[in-house]
Design an enzyme around this catalytic site. Structure first.
Site, PDB file in Angstrom:
ATOM      1  N   ASP A 282       0.852  -1.192   0.000  1.00 33.35           N
ATOM      2  CA  ASP A 282       0.000   0.000   0.000  1.00 33.35           C
ATOM      3  C   ASP A 282       0.886   1.241   0.000  1.00 33.35           C
ATOM      4  O   ASP A 282       1.732   1.416   0.890  1.00 33.35           O
ATOM      5  CB  ASP A 282      -0.912   0.002   1.222  1.00 33.35           C
ATOM      6  CG  ASP A 282      -2.056   0.986   1.073  1.00 33.35           C
ATOM      7  OD1 ASP A 282      -2.461   1.260  -0.074  1.00 33.35           O
ATOM      8  OD2 ASP A 282      -2.558   1.478   2.095  1.00 33.35           O
TER       9      ASP A 282
ATOM     10  N   HIS B 129      -4.352  13.922   0.575  1.00 35.11           N
ATOM     11  CA  HIS B 129      -4.626  13.116   1.767  1.00 35.11           C
ATOM     12  C   HIS B 129      -3.455  13.186   2.735  1.00 35.11           C
ATOM     13  O   HIS B 129      -3.640  13.393   3.944  1.00 35.11           O
ATOM     14  CB  HIS B 129      -4.894  11.666   1.358  1.00 35.11           C
ATOM     15  CG  HIS B 129      -5.000  10.720   2.514  1.00 35.11           C
ATOM     16  ND1 HIS B 129      -6.092  10.672   3.345  1.00 35.11           N
ATOM     17  CD2 HIS B 129      -4.129   9.776   2.987  1.00 35.11           C
ATOM     18  CE1 HIS B 129      -5.912   9.746   4.277  1.00 35.11           C
ATOM     19  NE2 HIS B 129      -4.727   9.191   4.078  1.00 35.11           N
TER      20      HIS B 129
ATOM     21  N   GLU C 265     -10.847   4.045   3.044  1.00 39.71           N
ATOM     22  CA  GLU C 265      -9.902   4.833   2.258  1.00 39.71           C
ATOM     23  C   GLU C 265     -10.140   4.574   0.782  1.00 39.71           C
ATOM     24  O   GLU C 265     -10.149   3.421   0.333  1.00 39.71           O
ATOM     25  CB  GLU C 265      -8.451   4.498   2.629  1.00 39.71           C
ATOM     26  CG  GLU C 265      -8.077   4.985   4.023  1.00 39.71           C
ATOM     27  CD  GLU C 265      -6.586   4.939   4.308  1.00 39.71           C
ATOM     28  OE1 GLU C 265      -6.140   5.702   5.169  1.00 39.71           O
ATOM     29  OE2 GLU C 265      -5.875   4.142   3.662  1.00 39.71           O
TER      30      GLU C 265
ATOM     31  N   GLU D 231      -9.093   4.281  -2.788  1.00 40.27           N
ATOM     32  CA  GLU D 231      -7.836   4.031  -3.484  1.00 40.27           C
ATOM     33  C   GLU D 231      -8.094   3.328  -4.809  1.00 40.27           C
ATOM     34  O   GLU D 231      -9.153   2.749  -5.043  1.00 40.27           O
ATOM     35  CB  GLU D 231      -6.906   3.146  -2.637  1.00 40.27           C
ATOM     36  CG  GLU D 231      -6.612   3.682  -1.252  1.00 40.27           C
ATOM     37  CD  GLU D 231      -5.478   2.951  -0.557  1.00 40.27           C
ATOM     38  OE1 GLU D 231      -4.646   2.337  -1.267  1.00 40.27           O
ATOM     39  OE2 GLU D 231      -5.418   2.989   0.688  1.00 40.27           O
TER      40      GLU D 231
ATOM     41  N   ASP E 121      -9.084   0.436   1.478  1.00 44.11           N
ATOM     42  CA  ASP E 121      -8.170   0.015   2.537  1.00 44.11           C
ATOM     43  C   ASP E 121      -8.779   0.425   3.878  1.00 44.11           C
ATOM     44  O   ASP E 121      -8.483   1.490   4.413  1.00 44.11           O
ATOM     45  CB  ASP E 121      -6.800   0.666   2.322  1.00 44.11           C
ATOM     46  CG  ASP E 121      -5.780   0.225   3.349  1.00 44.11           C
ATOM     47  OD1 ASP E 121      -5.849  -0.934   3.773  1.00 44.11           O
ATOM     48  OD2 ASP E 121      -4.921   1.033   3.720  1.00 44.11           O
TER      49      ASP E 121
ATOM     50  N   ARG F  34      -8.733   3.709  12.932  1.00 45.82           N
ATOM     51  CA  ARG F  34      -7.927   4.898  13.241  1.00 45.82           C
ATOM     52  C   ARG F  34      -7.445   4.930  14.684  1.00 45.82           C
ATOM     53  O   ARG F  34      -6.338   5.441  14.951  1.00 45.82           O
ATOM     54  CB  ARG F  34      -8.738   6.159  12.931  1.00 45.82           C
ATOM     55  CG  ARG F  34      -9.174   6.300  11.482  1.00 45.82           C
ATOM     56  CD  ARG F  34      -8.002   6.339  10.528  1.00 45.82           C
ATOM     57  NE  ARG F  34      -8.447   6.641   9.157  1.00 45.82           N
ATOM     58  CZ  ARG F  34      -7.660   6.595   8.101  1.00 45.82           C
ATOM     59  NH1 ARG F  34      -6.389   6.262   8.236  1.00 45.82           N
ATOM     60  NH2 ARG F  34      -8.131   6.881   6.901  1.00 45.82           N
TER      61      ARG F  34
ATOM     62  N   GLN G  55      -4.640   2.512  14.946  1.00 41.27           N
ATOM     63  CA  GLN G  55      -3.508   3.052  14.188  1.00 41.27           C
ATOM     64  C   GLN G  55      -2.763   4.122  14.984  1.00 41.27           C
ATOM     65  O   GLN G  55      -1.525   4.165  14.988  1.00 41.27           O
ATOM     66  CB  GLN G  55      -4.009   3.622  12.865  1.00 41.27           C
ATOM     67  CG  GLN G  55      -2.929   4.117  11.938  1.00 41.27           C
ATOM     68  CD  GLN G  55      -3.496   4.614  10.600  1.00 41.27           C
ATOM     69  OE1 GLN G  55      -4.702   4.600  10.388  1.00 41.27           O
ATOM     70  NE2 GLN G  55      -2.631   5.036   9.711  1.00 41.27           N
TER      71      GLN G  55
ATOM     72  N   LYS H 131      -4.655  -1.991   9.823  1.00 41.57           N
ATOM     73  CA  LYS H 131      -4.858  -2.082   8.381  1.00 41.57           C
ATOM     74  C   LYS H 131      -5.039  -3.518   7.890  1.00 41.57           C
ATOM     75  O   LYS H 131      -5.590  -3.734   6.810  1.00 41.57           O
ATOM     76  CB  LYS H 131      -3.660  -1.471   7.640  1.00 41.57           C
ATOM     77  CG  LYS H 131      -3.425   0.001   7.917  1.00 41.57           C
ATOM     78  CD  LYS H 131      -4.374   0.857   7.112  1.00 41.57           C
ATOM     79  CE  LYS H 131      -3.960   2.316   7.174  1.00 41.57           C
ATOM     80  NZ  LYS H 131      -4.790   3.167   6.290  1.00 41.57           N
TER      81      LYS H 131
ATOM     82  N   THR I  44      -9.221  -5.570   3.391  1.00 43.42           N
ATOM     83  CA  THR I  44      -9.077  -4.671   2.250  1.00 43.42           C
ATOM     84  C   THR I  44     -10.013  -5.189   1.172  1.00 43.42           C
ATOM     85  O   THR I  44      -9.961  -6.366   0.823  1.00 43.42           O
ATOM     86  CB  THR I  44      -7.633  -4.647   1.720  1.00 43.42           C
ATOM     87  OG1 THR I  44      -6.743  -4.223   2.763  1.00 43.42           O
ATOM     88  CG2 THR I  44      -7.493  -3.699   0.544  1.00 43.42           C
TER      89      THR I  44
ATOM     90  N   GLU J  85     -10.342  12.695   7.274  1.00 43.17           N
ATOM     91  CA  GLU J  85     -10.173  14.044   6.733  1.00 43.17           C
ATOM     92  C   GLU J  85     -11.463  14.848   6.820  1.00 43.17           C
ATOM     93  O   GLU J  85     -11.448  16.027   7.193  1.00 43.17           O
ATOM     94  CB  GLU J  85      -9.725  13.959   5.281  1.00 43.17           C
ATOM     95  CG  GLU J  85      -8.391  13.288   5.069  1.00 43.17           C
ATOM     96  CD  GLU J  85      -8.178  12.936   3.615  1.00 43.17           C
ATOM     97  OE1 GLU J  85      -7.721  13.797   2.855  1.00 43.17           O
ATOM     98  OE2 GLU J  85      -8.485  11.783   3.240  1.00 43.17           O
TER      99      GLU J  85
END
Length: 431
Positions: free
Chosen positions: A133, A140, A205, A207, A239, A243, A246, A259, A263, A380
């Protein structure tokens, strides 16, 4: 004068938002007693490559490619490279064209050759040996960096090195697979000792996925001028990110359990040939940014190595489904927000001699835009949970809750071009 594009005798392909004749995406499907096998998306149907081979519909290089693409995984097809892939595409275009001289025979064979998508189950396109990844969405990276380092959001290496980390291939899942809320350690504000429990700040996320085709021998880097030829195709990728896990675990080595739990991938591989009309110049770097080092710079890649793909995130909650409300769009972005091209990712990944193999998968990293309404994650949108996202159902969200379904879509558009898409990338949160 407007260009006239070929139409297909498969009626649902004409004007289809994702899979017109101009796309011909590859995937692996099963239906009833038919085990997993390779197929091609055409409108609302899947063209069965094994059935087509049984009726001797391909020749020479195209036949070799169809044999590999008709298997229960596409690794062998990816390994063949561009020449075989292009030969198969040419014969598929000729077969599906409404002016095909074989139209009557194909129509008679269509019950054996074509399967309704709605009656099929989709599988992962390939057996993924390794998943990496990246972090190439500069907006971002900037937005997230501002949450932790307001005065210095991007670390010095970001504009020199395509940042990435090794992911977990075992928990890659096809679109439609439910996502279980992960457990792990979190450190609450003001506490010195972590707690163990379910993630409370679950996020998505937005992607793109990059499928690797032919690999490289051990110790031999892929040079930037040849890197694009090692890409077999593209997909959508979510993904999922815990949070709160993380934030506690990522220093000093980066994401781990936050993570690796899930996925989600869209099921179809859109080839470089289908995307050729949507190639664009890589956006110029802002004044003052360094030029890529020589091993990452190729003039042709800079002139046409970017892709213009519109990316969309939608959310549907349990309450929305109960009220029969449609999914609500959360954001709209574009792959032109990539700071590095896909070819640069291939060149960088292999520059130390690392072996890439057919069926390896790259994630681009979250592809947010610079404006409100273009964010590719809730982290975000909510400024780390400080703000709320208001939904049309009367609900609000800081992070994902039980029953929330995240839907990613992608569309290629261009003046004088037939629009193509990727199919959806869906995942519903359980637990």
């Amino acid at each position: 004068m407007s260009q006239i594009f070929p139409r297909s005798w498969v009626a649902s392909a004409n004007g289809h938002p994702d899979f017109p004749l101009q796309n011909l995406a590859h995937g692996v499907f099963s239906r009833g007693d038919l085990g997993p096998r390779g197929g091609v998306a055409i409108g609302e149907m899947i063209f069965d490559l094994q059935a087509a081979l049984a009726h001797d519909l391909f020749t020479d290089e195209a036949r070799t490619a169809a044999e590999a693409a008709g298997a229960d995984h596409l690794n062998g097809f990816f390994a063949l490279g561009a020449a075989h892939r292009q030969a198969l595409r040419r014969e598929l275009l000729a077969l599906f064209d409404e002016a095909s001289p074989h139209f009557e025979r194909l129509l008679a064979l269509s019950p054996a050759l074509l399967h309704p998508m709605g009656e099929c189950r989709m599988h992962l396109p390939a057996q993924v040996g390794d998943y990496t990844d990246f972090y190439v969405g500069i907006h971002h990276a900037t937005n997230v960096g501002k949450l932790f380092r307001p005065d210095n959001p991007l670390l010095p290496n970001y504009k020199y090195v395509p940042i990435g980390y090794h992911g977990r291939a075992s928990t890659l899942r096809p679109s439609g697979t439910e996502v279980k809320r992960p457990f792990g350690q979190t450190l609450a504000p003001g506490r010195e000792v972590p707690d163990f429990g379910p993630c409370k700040r679950l996020d998505y996320e937005l992607e793109m996925g990059v499928w690797i085709g032919p690999g490289n021998p051990d110790g031999q880097p892929i040079v930037i001028g040849e890197a694009a030829s090692h890409i077999a195709g593209f997909c959508l990728l979510n993904d999922w990110s815990a949070r709160d896990l993380q934030a506690w675990e990522y220093q000093p080595l980066g994401p781990f359990l936050s993570k690796s739990f899930a996925t989600t991938l869209s099921a179809w591989v859109v080839t470089p040939e289908a995307l050729a009309p949507f190639r664009r110049a890589q956006p110029p770097r802002p004044d003052g940014d360094p030029q890529p080092l020589p091993y990452l710079f190729d003039a042709a890649d800079q002139e046409g190595g970017a892709l213009d793909i519109e990316l969309e995130v939608l959310l549907q909650t349990e309450q929305m489904r109960a009220k029969d409300l449609p999914p609500q769009r959360l954001s709209l972005s574009n792959t032109l927000n990539m700071y590095w091209t896909a070819a640069q990712l291939v060149a960088h990944h292999s520059v130390n001699g690392c072996v890439l193999q057919p069926g390896d998968l790259f994630g681009t990293g979250t592809l947010s835009g610079p404006q409100a309404g273009q964010h590719g994650s809730l982290l975000e949108m909510t400024e780390g949970g400080k703000q709320v996202v208001e939904l049309a159902s009367g609900e609000s969200r800081r992070f994902l809750e039980h029953g929330d379904e995240v839907i990613l879509r992608a569309r290629c558009k261009g003046d004088g071009q037939v629009s193509i898409g990727f199919g959806e990338c869906r995942g519903r949160i359980v637990g």
